[in-house]
Motif scaffolding. Structure first.
Motif, PDB file in Angstrom:
ATOM      1  N   UNK A 215       0.807  -1.218   0.000  1.00 13.71           N
ATOM      2  CA  UNK A 215       0.000   0.000   0.000  1.00 13.71           C
ATOM      3  C   UNK A 215       0.844   1.273   0.000  1.00 13.71           C
ATOM      4  N   UNK A 216       2.154   1.163   0.216  1.00  7.52           N
ATOM      5  CA  UNK A 216       3.023   2.343   0.189  1.00  7.52           C
ATOM      6  C   UNK A 216       4.429   1.923  -0.218  1.00  7.52           C
ATOM      7  N   UNK A 217       5.127   2.826  -0.912  1.00  3.06           N
ATOM      8  CA  UNK A 217       6.493   2.582  -1.377  1.00  3.06           C
ATOM      9  C   UNK A 217       7.451   3.423  -0.539  1.00  3.06           C
TER      10      UNK A 217
ATOM     11  N   UNK B 253      12.866   1.462  -2.209  1.00  2.00           N
ATOM     12  CA  UNK B 253      12.090   0.503  -3.020  1.00  2.00           C
ATOM     13  C   UNK B 253      11.532  -0.662  -2.234  1.00  2.00           C
ATOM     14  N   UNK B 254      11.567  -0.611  -0.921  1.00  2.19           N
ATOM     15  CA  UNK B 254      10.822  -1.558  -0.106  1.00  2.19           C
ATOM     16  C   UNK B 254       9.377  -1.069  -0.088  1.00  2.19           C
TER      17      UNK B 254
ATOM     18  N   UNK C  21       3.175  -4.904   7.513  1.00  4.78           N
ATOM     19  CA  UNK C  21       4.535  -5.413   7.512  1.00  4.78           C
ATOM     20  C   UNK C  21       5.390  -4.578   6.563  1.00  4.78           C
ATOM     21  N   UNK C  22       6.684  -4.632   6.773  1.00  5.35           N
ATOM     22  CA  UNK C  22       7.653  -3.969   5.906  1.00  5.35           C
ATOM     23  C   UNK C  22       8.285  -5.046   5.033  1.00  5.35           C
ATOM     24  N   UNK C  23       7.978  -5.001   3.728  1.00  7.07           N
ATOM     25  CA  UNK C  23       8.521  -5.954   2.758  1.00  7.07           C
ATOM     26  C   UNK C  23       9.863  -5.436   2.267  1.00  7.07           C
ATOM     27  N   UNK C  24      10.879  -6.313   2.278  1.00 10.08           N
ATOM     28  CA  UNK C  24      12.212  -5.937   1.815  1.00 10.08           C
ATOM     29  C   UNK C  24      12.409  -6.425   0.391  1.00 10.08           C
TER      30      UNK C  24
END
Length: 151
Positions: A106-108, A112-113, A127-130
């Protein structure tokens, strides 16, 4: 601190159809998935906006890279600036779906994660996607908050 934005929206009001398409796509795999009402309020007012409260910490207290922009729900042909097309939530997810698993971005972030909902958690936790360590073998991510409202 509550989320604040520089401007209302760079793309205009959210498309109900775009939002419903994303919801239905995720319900196919995660039948109990629902967007957090707090998130829907943000989309309604700041669809694709740039937050002025850009910094946050993960659940273990680590400072994350700043949020650049929230993804939007506006059909590409309706965009005045077509360069924002990749920041459509459906387009962004489709480009990375084989690396995201059960995560809905939902957010960048600046590196670029992405901030995502973990649809597999049953509660749509944030969550924070790497980006770099994630691959087709599975996503790399860490817990940020139990809900968007808490985030």
């Amino acid at each position: 601190m509550p989320l604040q934005f520089f401007d209302a929206s760079l793309v205009g009001p959210a498309s109900k159809r775009e939002l419903d398409d994303m919801r239905e796509m995720f319900r196919a795999d995660f039948p109990s998935f629902e967007f957090d009402p707090a998130y829907l309020q943000v989309v309604e007012e700041f669809n694709g906006g740039r937050p002025s409260t850009r910094y946050f910490r993960t659940s273990v207290g680590q400072l994350a890279p700043p949020i650049e922009r929230f993804l939007h729900y506006m059909a590409g042909h309706d965009l005045k600036d077509h360069r924002l097309g990749f920041l459509n939530a459906n387009v962004f997810w489709s480009a990375l779906e084989n690396r995201l698993g059960a995560l809905l971005p939902f957010a960048v972030l600046a590196n670029n994660d992405a901030l995502c909902f973990d649809c597999g958690s049953g509660e749509a936790q944030v969550v924070l996607w790497s980006n770099e360590p994630s691959g087709e073998g599975g996503p790399s991510y860490e817990h940020v908050a139990d809900s968007f409202g808490v985030f």
